[in-house]
Design an enzyme around this catalytic site. Sequence first.
Site, short mmCIF file in Angstrom:
data_model
loop_
_atom_site.label_atom_id
_atom_site.label_comp_id
_atom_site.label_asym_id
_atom_site.label_seq_id
_atom_site.Cartn_x
_atom_site.Cartn_y
_atom_site.Cartn_z
N ARG A 136 1.06 -6.28 4.49
CA ARG A 136 0.37 -7.59 4.36
C ARG A 136 0.18 -7.69 2.93
O ARG A 136 0.12 -6.80 2.25
CB ARG A 136 -0.83 -7.32 5.23
CG ARG A 136 -1.10 -7.04 6.55
CD ARG A 136 -0.89 -8.23 7.25
NE ARG A 136 -1.54 -9.20 7.11
CZ ARG A 136 -2.71 -9.40 7.60
NH1 ARG A 136 -3.14 -8.70 8.47
NH2 ARG A 136 -3.49 -10.69 7.41
N ARG A 168 -8.97 -9.63 -11.22
CA ARG A 168 -9.42 -10.25 -9.79
C ARG A 168 -10.79 -10.60 -9.88
O ARG A 168 -11.63 -10.68 -10.80
CB ARG A 168 -8.88 -9.05 -8.88
CG ARG A 168 -7.23 -8.93 -8.89
CD ARG A 168 -6.91 -7.98 -7.80
NE ARG A 168 -7.15 -8.42 -6.49
CZ ARG A 168 -6.98 -7.65 -5.36
NH1 ARG A 168 -6.47 -6.40 -5.56
NH2 ARG A 168 -7.14 -8.18 -4.14
N ASN A 222 -5.93 6.74 -5.92
CA ASN A 222 -6.10 5.41 -5.47
C ASN A 222 -7.16 5.00 -4.51
O ASN A 222 -6.97 5.25 -3.19
CB ASN A 222 -4.81 4.35 -5.09
CG ASN A 222 -5.27 3.16 -5.01
OD1 ASN A 222 -6.39 2.85 -5.23
ND2 ASN A 222 -4.24 2.27 -4.94
N PRO A 269 -8.79 3.47 1.79
CA PRO A 269 -8.63 2.70 3.04
C PRO A 269 -7.85 1.50 2.91
O PRO A 269 -7.88 0.89 1.77
CB PRO A 269 -10.16 2.24 3.26
CG PRO A 269 -10.88 2.36 1.96
CD PRO A 269 -10.20 3.57 1.23
N ASN A 270 -7.00 1.21 3.94
CA ASN A 270 -6.30 0.21 4.24
C ASN A 270 -4.76 0.35 3.29
O ASN A 270 -4.17 -0.67 3.66
CB ASN A 270 -7.00 -1.26 3.75
CG ASN A 270 -8.23 -1.46 4.46
OD1 ASN A 270 -7.90 -1.52 5.86
ND2 ASN A 270 -9.31 -1.68 3.89
N GLU A 291 -7.07 8.00 -12.13
CA GLU A 291 -7.21 6.68 -11.10
C GLU A 291 -6.10 5.65 -11.18
O GLU A 291 -5.70 5.27 -12.27
CB GLU A 291 -8.59 6.15 -11.65
CG GLU A 291 -9.00 4.90 -10.79
CD GLU A 291 -10.29 4.45 -11.22
OE1 GLU A 291 -10.88 4.77 -12.07
OE2 GLU A 291 -10.88 3.02 -10.67
N ALA A 339 -10.86 0.40 -1.99
CA ALA A 339 -12.29 -0.15 -1.81
C ALA A 339 -13.22 0.91 -2.12
O ALA A 339 -14.21 0.46 -2.84
CB ALA A 339 -12.40 -0.64 -0.45
N TYR A 376 0.27 -6.65 -3.43
CA TYR A 376 0.47 -5.60 -3.51
C TYR A 376 1.96 -4.85 -3.58
O TYR A 376 2.20 -3.67 -3.61
CB TYR A 376 -0.48 -4.58 -2.30
CG TYR A 376 -1.80 -4.75 -2.55
CD1 TYR A 376 -2.48 -4.17 -3.49
CD2 TYR A 376 -2.40 -5.57 -1.51
CE1 TYR A 376 -3.83 -4.25 -3.59
CE2 TYR A 376 -3.93 -5.73 -1.61
CZ TYR A 376 -4.42 -5.23 -2.86
OH TYR A 376 -5.95 -5.27 -2.78
N HIS A 430 -4.38 2.38 -9.69
CA HIS A 430 -4.63 0.94 -8.77
C HIS A 430 -3.25 -0.06 -8.88
O HIS A 430 -2.99 0.03 -10.17
CB HIS A 430 -5.89 -0.14 -9.30
CG HIS A 430 -7.05 0.49 -9.18
ND1 HIS A 430 -7.65 0.66 -8.01
CD2 HIS A 430 -7.74 1.21 -10.29
CE1 HIS A 430 -8.93 1.46 -8.01
NE2 HIS A 430 -9.02 1.80 -9.45
O1 CA2 Z 1 -5.23 -2.39 -6.50
C1 CA2 Z 1 -5.21 -1.57 -5.77
O2 CA2 Z 1 -4.60 -0.56 -5.70
C2 CA2 Z 1 -6.70 -1.38 -5.23
O3 CA2 Z 1 -7.28 -0.05 -5.43
C3 CA2 Z 1 -6.32 -1.65 -3.62
C4 CA2 Z 1 -7.46 -1.90 -2.59
C5 CA2 Z 1 -8.72 -2.74 -3.37
O4 CA2 Z 1 -9.77 -2.77 -2.48
C6 CA2 Z 1 -8.85 -2.48 -4.66
O5 CA2 Z 1 -9.82 -3.33 -5.41
C7 CA2 Z 1 -7.79 -2.50 -5.69
C8 CA2 Z 1 -7.35 -2.52 -1.38
C9 CA2 Z 1 -6.10 -1.72 -0.77
C10 CA2 Z 1 -5.93 -2.20 0.53
O6 CA2 Z 1 -4.31 -2.30 0.68
C11 CA2 Z 1 -3.82 -3.10 1.50
C12 CA2 Z 1 -2.53 -3.19 1.17
C13 CA2 Z 1 -1.63 -4.04 1.87
C14 CA2 Z 1 -2.33 -5.10 2.85
C15 CA2 Z 1 -3.74 -5.12 2.84
C16 CA2 Z 1 -4.33 -4.23 2.17
#
Ligand code: CA2
Length: 149
Positions: A19, A108, A75, A11-12, A99, A78, A24, A101
Amino acid sequence: MTRLVFVLNGPNLNLLGKRQPHIYGHETLADVERDCRSLCAELNLDLRFHQSNREYEIIDWIHEARETAGGIAINPAAFTHTSVAILDALNTFDSPVIEVHISNVHKREAFRHHSFVSQRADAVIAGAGTQGYLLAIRRLHRLIEEASK
Ligand code: CA2
């Protein structure tokens, strides 16, 4: 051993590059997919690349991979920290799982330090930015080559 790999995104991640670039980076998910496709072409791997905000879709793709794929890079975003269902699905998959990230989750918040998926993953790549996807594909390639010897 099949030369098909799945790259799955949770997700996201559709918002990647749009963003929070300080966490990221600036690459979009379309950029990541393009780079994964060009690496897979170089390594003679087939690729399915997916993203969903819905847990069940990710589970359905893992089930599809059970029948067809030689490896999964995932990946879970969340869902990493919450999903026993994704862990259970990955536990039904017999080939390598990596996996990924983008950020270093261990630098974090504490709630990002635990991963259900790590219980199944053969390797975990965190904090390498979007290059982590390419590292995961190279590792899957190596494991697929070794398994076919
Ligand atoms: O670091 C990663 O790849 C994560 O899997 C990204 C997840 C986070 O919940 C994990 O703890 C670590 C969040 C992905 C959200 O992606 C976004 C990308 C750009 C802007 C907003 C959110």
